[in-house]
Write an enzyme that holds these catalytic residues in place. Sequence first.
Site, PDB file in Angstrom:
ATOM      1  N   ILE A  12       0.837  -1.211   0.000  1.00  0.00           N
ATOM      2  CA  ILE A  12       0.000   0.000   0.000  1.00  0.00           C
ATOM      3  C   ILE A  12       0.871   1.260   0.000  1.00  0.00           C
ATOM      4  CG2 ILE A  12      -1.967   1.159   1.068  1.00  0.00           C
ATOM      5  CD1 ILE A  12      -2.634  -1.461   2.505  1.00  0.00           C
ATOM      6  N   ALA A  82       4.700   1.358   7.650  1.00  0.00           N
ATOM      7  CA  ALA A  82       5.651   0.284   7.979  1.00  0.00           C
ATOM      8  C   ALA A  82       5.053  -0.629   9.037  1.00  0.00           C
ATOM      9  CB  ALA A  82       6.958   0.884   8.482  1.00  0.00           C
ATOM     10  N   GLU A  84       4.740  -5.195  10.158  1.00  0.00           N
ATOM     11  CA  GLU A  84       4.593  -6.601   9.816  1.00  0.00           C
ATOM     12  C   GLU A  84       3.103  -6.760   9.592  1.00  0.00           C
ATOM     13  OE1 GLU A  84       6.732  -8.991   9.284  1.00  0.00           O
ATOM     14  OE2 GLU A  84       8.494  -7.781   9.751  1.00  0.00           O
ATOM     15  N   THR A 125      -5.970  -0.721  10.670  1.00  0.00           N
ATOM     16  CA  THR A 125      -6.737  -1.756   9.967  1.00  0.00           C
ATOM     17  C   THR A 125      -8.077  -2.021  10.645  1.00  0.00           C
ATOM     18  OG1 THR A 125      -6.740  -4.136   9.500  1.00  0.00           O
ATOM     19  CG2 THR A 125      -5.347  -3.437  11.309  1.00  0.00           C
ATOM     20  N   GLU A 127      -9.047  -4.816  11.325  1.00  0.00           N
ATOM     21  CA  GLU A 127      -8.877  -6.000  12.182  1.00  0.00           C
ATOM     22  C   GLU A 127      -8.818  -5.645  13.662  1.00  0.00           C
ATOM     23  OE1 GLU A 127      -6.259  -9.099  11.006  1.00  0.00           O
ATOM     24  OE2 GLU A 127      -6.633  -8.760   8.888  1.00  0.00           O
ATOM     25  N   LYS A 157      -1.517  -4.010  16.126  1.00  0.00           N
ATOM     26  CA  LYS A 157      -2.033  -2.804  15.463  1.00  0.00           C
ATOM     27  C   LYS A 157      -2.952  -2.013  16.413  1.00  0.00           C
ATOM     28  CE  LYS A 157      -1.544  -1.716  11.651  1.00  0.00           C
ATOM     29  NZ  LYS A 157      -0.498  -0.872  10.999  1.00  0.00           N
ATOM     30  N   LEU A 193      -4.191 -13.488   0.237  1.00  0.00           N
ATOM     31  CA  LEU A 193      -5.159 -14.320  -0.495  1.00  0.00           C
ATOM     32  C   LEU A 193      -5.177 -14.074  -2.016  1.00  0.00           C
ATOM     33  CD1 LEU A 193      -7.619 -16.400  -0.233  1.00  0.00           C
ATOM     34  CD2 LEU A 193      -9.041 -14.368  -0.434  1.00  0.00           C
ATOM     35  N   ARG A 217     -14.543 -11.022   3.774  1.00  0.00           N
ATOM     36  CA  ARG A 217     -13.693  -9.841   3.868  1.00  0.00           C
ATOM     37  C   ARG A 217     -14.320  -8.734   3.024  1.00  0.00           C
ATOM     38  NH1 ARG A 217     -12.277 -12.474   7.464  1.00  0.00           N
ATOM     39  NH2 ARG A 217     -10.190 -13.118   8.111  1.00  0.00           N
ATOM     40  N   ASP A 275      -7.936 -24.793   8.892  1.00  0.00           N
ATOM     41  CA  ASP A 275      -8.268 -23.385   9.093  1.00  0.00           C
ATOM     42  C   ASP A 275      -7.157 -22.630   9.834  1.00  0.00           C
ATOM     43  OD1 ASP A 275      -9.852 -21.208   8.813  1.00  0.00           O
ATOM     44  OD2 ASP A 275     -11.515 -21.951  10.022  1.00  0.00           O
ATOM     45  N   HIS A 279      -9.314 -17.685  13.377  1.00  0.00           N
ATOM     46  CA  HIS A 279      -9.725 -17.060  12.103  1.00  0.00           C
ATOM     47  C   HIS A 279     -10.945 -16.138  12.253  1.00  0.00           C
ATOM     48  CE1 HIS A 279     -10.094 -17.989   7.511  1.00  0.00           C
ATOM     49  NE2 HIS A 279      -9.979 -16.701   7.780  1.00  0.00           N
TER      50      HIS A 279
HETATM   51  P1  NAD Z   1       3.422  -4.923   3.368  1.00  0.00           P
HETATM   52  O1  NAD Z   1       3.760  -6.066   4.240  1.00  0.00           O
HETATM   53  O2  NAD Z   1       3.188  -5.163   1.911  1.00  0.00           O
HETATM   54  O3  NAD Z   1       4.559  -3.809   3.482  1.00  0.00           O
HETATM   55  C1  NAD Z   1       5.141  -3.440   4.692  1.00  0.00           C
HETATM   56  C2  NAD Z   1       6.375  -2.592   4.395  1.00  0.00           C
HETATM   57  O4  NAD Z   1       6.917  -2.147   5.648  1.00  0.00           O
HETATM   58  C3  NAD Z   1       7.488  -3.348   3.672  1.00  0.00           C
HETATM   59  O5  NAD Z   1       8.036  -2.565   2.643  1.00  0.00           O
HETATM   60  C4  NAD Z   1       8.530  -3.595   4.769  1.00  0.00           C
HETATM   61  O6  NAD Z   1       9.866  -3.665   4.288  1.00  0.00           O
HETATM   62  C5  NAD Z   1       8.326  -2.370   5.647  1.00  0.00           C
HETATM   63  N1  NAD Z   1       8.749  -2.605   7.050  1.00  0.00           N
HETATM   64  C6  NAD Z   1       8.417  -3.650   7.846  1.00  0.00           C
HETATM   65  N2  NAD Z   1       9.014  -3.534   9.037  1.00  0.00           N
HETATM   66  C7  NAD Z   1       9.730  -2.378   9.015  1.00  0.00           C
HETATM   67  C8  NAD Z   1      10.533  -1.681   9.950  1.00  0.00           C
HETATM   68  N3  NAD Z   1      10.739  -2.182  11.171  1.00  0.00           N
HETATM   69  N4  NAD Z   1      11.102  -0.521   9.581  1.00  0.00           N
HETATM   70  C9  NAD Z   1      10.901  -0.004   8.351  1.00  0.00           C
HETATM   71  N5  NAD Z   1      10.159  -0.616   7.402  1.00  0.00           N
HETATM   72  C10 NAD Z   1       9.563  -1.773   7.737  1.00  0.00           C
HETATM   73  O7  NAD Z   1       2.150  -4.242   4.040  1.00  0.00           O
HETATM   74  P2  NAD Z   1       0.868  -3.549   3.372  1.00  0.00           P
HETATM   75  O8  NAD Z   1      -0.132  -4.588   3.048  1.00  0.00           O
HETATM   76  O9  NAD Z   1       1.309  -2.574   2.345  1.00  0.00           O
HETATM   77  O10 NAD Z   1       0.305  -2.754   4.651  1.00  0.00           O
HETATM   78  C11 NAD Z   1       0.759  -1.443   4.937  1.00  0.00           C
HETATM   79  C12 NAD Z   1       0.057  -0.940   6.177  1.00  0.00           C
HETATM   80  O11 NAD Z   1      -1.352  -0.941   5.975  1.00  0.00           O
HETATM   81  C13 NAD Z   1       0.305  -1.802   7.409  1.00  0.00           C
HETATM   82  O12 NAD Z   1       0.450  -0.956   8.515  1.00  0.00           O
HETATM   83  C14 NAD Z   1      -0.965  -2.636   7.545  1.00  0.00           C
HETATM   84  O13 NAD Z   1      -1.207  -2.957   8.884  1.00  0.00           O
HETATM   85  C15 NAD Z   1      -2.006  -1.681   6.996  1.00  0.00           C
HETATM   86  N6  NAD Z   1      -3.182  -2.297   6.372  1.00  0.00           N
HETATM   87  C16 NAD Z   1      -3.054  -3.223   5.392  1.00  0.00           C
HETATM   88  C17 NAD Z   1      -4.202  -3.724   4.755  1.00  0.00           C
HETATM   89  C18 NAD Z   1      -4.093  -4.735   3.644  1.00  0.00           C
HETATM   90  O14 NAD Z   1      -5.130  -5.232   3.177  1.00  0.00           O
HETATM   91  N7  NAD Z   1      -2.922  -5.060   3.134  1.00  0.00           N
HETATM   92  C19 NAD Z   1      -5.456  -3.287   5.147  1.00  0.00           C
HETATM   93  C20 NAD Z   1      -5.552  -2.332   6.173  1.00  0.00           C
HETATM   94  C21 NAD Z   1      -4.410  -1.834   6.765  1.00  0.00           C
HETATM   95  O1  TDX Z   2      -3.797 -19.157   1.516  1.00  0.00           O
HETATM   96  C1  TDX Z   2      -4.745 -18.529   2.022  1.00  0.00           C
HETATM   97  N1  TDX Z   2      -5.979 -19.118   2.081  1.00  0.00           N
HETATM   98  C2  TDX Z   2      -7.070 -18.510   2.646  1.00  0.00           C
HETATM   99  O2  TDX Z   2      -8.159 -19.098   2.685  1.00  0.00           O
HETATM  100  C3  TDX Z   2      -4.593 -17.199   2.566  1.00  0.00           C
HETATM  101  C4  TDX Z   2      -3.270 -16.508   2.527  1.00  0.00           C
HETATM  102  C5  TDX Z   2      -5.698 -16.619   3.136  1.00  0.00           C
HETATM  103  N2  TDX Z   2      -6.894 -17.241   3.201  1.00  0.00           N
HETATM  104  C6  TDX Z   2      -8.049 -16.549   3.824  1.00  0.00           C
HETATM  105  C7  TDX Z   2      -7.802 -15.997   5.211  1.00  0.00           C
HETATM  106  C8  TDX Z   2      -8.688 -14.765   5.252  1.00  0.00           C
HETATM  107  O3  TDX Z   2     -10.004 -15.130   5.639  1.00  0.00           O
HETATM  108  O4  TDX Z   2      -8.334 -15.412   3.015  1.00  0.00           O
HETATM  109  C9  TDX Z   2      -8.726 -14.278   3.810  1.00  0.00           C
HETATM  110  C10 TDX Z   2      -7.772 -13.132   3.522  1.00  0.00           C
HETATM  111  O5  TDX Z   2      -6.514 -13.499   4.075  1.00  0.00           O
HETATM  112  P1  TDX Z   2      -5.231 -12.524   3.988  1.00  0.00           P
HETATM  113  O6  TDX Z   2      -5.003 -12.145   2.566  1.00  0.00           O
HETATM  114  O7  TDX Z   2      -4.136 -13.164   4.760  1.00  0.00           O
HETATM  115  O8  TDX Z   2      -5.782 -11.208   4.704  1.00  0.00           O
HETATM  116  P2  TDX Z   2      -6.417 -10.936   6.158  1.00  0.00           P
HETATM  117  O9  TDX Z   2      -6.026 -11.956   7.139  1.00  0.00           O
HETATM  118  O10 TDX Z   2      -7.882 -10.668   5.960  1.00  0.00           O
HETATM  119  O11 TDX Z   2      -5.654  -9.556   6.531  1.00  0.00           O
HETATM  120  C11 TDX Z   2      -5.483  -8.514   5.536  1.00  0.00           C
HETATM  121  O12 TDX Z   2      -6.425  -7.498   5.720  1.00  0.00           O
HETATM  122  C12 TDX Z   2      -6.278  -6.643   6.845  1.00  0.00           C
HETATM  123  C13 TDX Z   2      -4.074  -7.933   5.570  1.00  0.00           C
HETATM  124  O13 TDX Z   2      -3.121  -8.962   5.391  1.00  0.00           O
HETATM  125  C14 TDX Z   2      -3.829  -7.171   6.844  1.00  0.00           C
HETATM  126  O14 TDX Z   2      -2.534  -6.569   6.808  1.00  0.00           O
HETATM  127  C15 TDX Z   2      -4.882  -6.089   6.963  1.00  0.00           C
HETATM  128  O15 TDX Z   2      -4.753  -5.397   8.165  1.00  0.00           O
END
Ligand code: NAD
Ligand code: TDX
Length: 339
Positions: A12, A82, A84, A125, A127, A157, A193, A217, A275, A279
């Site tokens: 993102i 940034a 995990e 998030t 979550e 978070k 996913l 989701r 599962d 979950h």
């Molecule tokens: P991502 O895992 O793709 O990217 C995370 C980035 O942070 C990476 O580039 C990583 O190198 C960097 N990073 C991790 N630890 C670090 C540290 N200690 N110092 C500096 N950099 C560090 O994550 P994403 O999916 O892009 O999510 C970004 C943010 O959005 C997160 O805070 C996540 O909680 C939030 N978020 C994600 C989703 C989603 O669906 N992906 C939804 C809602 C909120």
């Molecule tokens: O292999 C898989 N099989 C499966 O059934 C994976 C990786 C996931 N799933 C399911 C678990 C969840 O119900 O799919 C759904 C989505 O899973 P993820 O992509 O791991 O996302 P989720 O756990 O919903 O969390 C995501 O949305 C909120 C992001 O990873 C988070 O960073 C964000 O905060």
Amino acid sequence: MTIIVTGGAGFIGSNFIFHMLKKYPDYRIVCLDSLTYAGNLSTLKGVMENKNFRFVKDDICNREGVFALFEEERPDAVVNFAAESHVDRSIEEPQIFLQTNILGTATLMDACREYKVGRYHQVSTDEVYGDLPLDRPDLFFTETTPLHTSSPYSSSKASADLLVLAYHRTYGLPVTISRCSNNYGPYHFPEKLIPLMIANALNDKSLPVYGKGENVRDWLYVEDHCKAIDLILHKGRVGEVYNVGGHNEMKNIDIVKLICKELGKPESLITYVVDRKGHDLRYAIDPTKIHNELGWLPETKFADGIKKTIKWYLENREWWQEIISGEYKNYYERMYKNR
Ligand code: NAD
Ligand code: TDX
């Protein structure tokens, strides 16, 4: 205006950087990222030469490095992506989630206090609200829904969110928080996913659906999330939380079947696996506040967004193939073998 964007080499954050550099040609964007397994410099190659962009490799937990960067850049705002971010990894190894997601957030906010940064925005998030039952489609998360987390990831978070609000109340730090639903789109790491299913389907590998695939989701195209953060940064009220989501709830199994259909792959690739522990059943955001206060509405419908996303993965095979051919292989073995 100088903005430090942390985690900008991830999914993102990188999309946010592209959005900001395009929309505000006179802004300076400094990306601070430690390049964990989830960070990828090749994602940023299109902006590396941009004179308004700077990449700095460092950890948000490294106090000395963070303070030195703030001293040098004197940012007007910080947007913290940034983290995990993968729930399954947090179940395997929670510690690093606490480190980065909580202590890293505190370090950044300490630097914001020291350098009197005008805005600290925390990317959170949905979550943090836990989950909703599957048989109550009338229920949604609002900004006042109690925090009630399920995984080490979501707990880290939620802890960070509480800390952000505490820094606002105690020190008057000008903060905002956005809590967004599941994003999808280009540069999504293939452990999640949608990209995992696209990559596996293209490689004719099995598609591991957790449990019965009934979990729901609320999906939002990544650009719509970036636009929401941009609005909050410029027009949001300090001290406030904004939920971001597009009322686009889908069951996991329906998404996987849709991906099979779009790619012309047989549903026989679908394998039901054990599962996820703890979950969450259903996430669903009520975005009324950001709509009423800031006029935000999602622009990309899921039917179009998923097509665009699949097209991107087809046209950018080297990006994800390079990822899945490296350390990711070990992760996949650990997570999915014998599951
Ligand atoms: P991502 O895992 O793709 O990217 C995370 C980035 O942070 C990476 O580039 C990583 O190198 C960097 N990073 C991790 N630890 C670090 C540290 N200690 N110092 C500096 N950099 C560090 O994550 P994403 O999916 O892009 O999510 C970004 C943010 O959005 C997160 O805070 C996540 O909680 C939030 N978020 C994600 C989703 C989603 O669906 N992906 C939804 C809602 C909120
Ligand atoms: O292999 C898989 N099989 C499966 O059934 C994976 C990786 C996931 N799933 C399911 C678990 C969840 O119900 O799919 C759904 C989505 O899973 P993820 O992509 O791991 O996302 P989720 O756990 O919903 O969390 C995501 O949305 C909120 C992001 O990873 C988070 O960073 C964000 O905060």
